[in-house]
Design a protein around this motif. Structure first.
Motif, PDB file in Angstrom:
ATOM      1  N   VAL A  10       9.378  -3.102   8.084  1.00  0.00           N
ATOM      2  CA  VAL A  10       7.986  -2.885   7.670  1.00  0.00           C
ATOM      3  C   VAL A  10       7.387  -1.680   8.390  1.00  0.00           C
ATOM      4  N   ASN A  11       6.379  -1.075   7.766  1.00  0.00           N
ATOM      5  CA  ASN A  11       5.662   0.037   8.383  1.00  0.00           C
ATOM      6  C   ASN A  11       4.573  -0.502   9.304  1.00  0.00           C
ATOM      7  N   SER A  12       3.734   0.368   9.833  1.00  0.00           N
ATOM      8  CA  SER A  12       2.705  -0.047  10.789  1.00  0.00           C
ATOM      9  C   SER A  12       1.645  -0.956  10.158  1.00  0.00           C
ATOM     10  N   GLN A  13       1.543  -0.960   8.816  1.00  0.00           N
ATOM     11  CA  GLN A  13       0.602  -1.850   8.126  1.00  0.00           C
ATOM     12  C   GLN A  13       1.263  -3.159   7.690  1.00  0.00           C
ATOM     13  N   GLY A  14       2.545  -3.321   8.008  1.00  0.00           N
ATOM     14  CA  GLY A  14       3.240  -4.554   7.682  1.00  0.00           C
ATOM     15  C   GLY A  14       3.837  -4.610   6.286  1.00  0.00           C
ATOM     16  N   HIS A  15       4.099  -3.442   5.683  1.00  0.00           N
ATOM     17  CA  HIS A  15       4.647  -3.377   4.334  1.00  0.00           C
ATOM     18  C   HIS A  15       5.994  -2.671   4.321  1.00  0.00           C
ATOM     19  N   GLU A  17       8.112  -0.003   2.469  1.00  0.00           N
ATOM     20  CA  GLU A  17       7.764   1.135   1.629  1.00  0.00           C
ATOM     21  C   GLU A  17       8.886   1.529   0.686  1.00  0.00           C
ATOM     22  N   ASP A  54       5.793  -7.768  -0.266  1.00  0.00           N
ATOM     23  CA  ASP A  54       4.745  -6.934   0.326  1.00  0.00           C
ATOM     24  C   ASP A  54       5.013  -5.439   0.170  1.00  0.00           C
ATOM     25  N   GLN A  56       5.119  -1.566  -0.921  1.00  0.00           N
ATOM     26  CA  GLN A  56       4.137  -0.594  -1.398  1.00  0.00           C
ATOM     27  C   GLN A  56       4.840   0.724  -1.656  1.00  0.00           C
ATOM     28  N   CYS A  58       5.287   4.593  -1.330  1.00  0.00           N
ATOM     29  CA  CYS A  58       4.994   5.611  -0.321  1.00  0.00           C
ATOM     30  C   CYS A  58       3.886   6.555  -0.814  1.00  0.00           C
TER      31      CYS A  58
END
Length: 71
Positions: A10-15, A17, A54, A56, A58
């Motif tokens: 996950v990225n820093s937002q919790g998704h 990509e 979750d 998203q 990019c």
């Protein structure tokens, strides 16, 4: 049509990509999953959400994808 990948982490937002092949922000080969060839990032995102709900698209890929509608 482009090849798309989803990051395993996950990225820093919790998704997770979704990226087009060649994106400067995509994860290393061992940290991503190949999704396939799709006519748009939106279609790749639908497929990615089967793996990771979750997911998203990019921001960089979306902003440079001519097949995506303007937002």
């Amino acid at each position: 049509m482009n090849r798309y990948y989803v990051n395993k982490c996950v990225n820093s937002q919790g998704h997770h990509e979704v990226h087009r092949l060649g994106c400067a922000l995509q994860a290393k080969v061992e940290s991503r999953i190949y999704l396939g060839v799709f006519p748009s990032g939106t279609m790749a995102l639908v497929f990615a959400r089967r793996l990771y709900g979750d997911s998203q698209y990019c921001v960089l890929c979306r902003n440079t994808d001519s097949s995506e509608p303007a937002t």
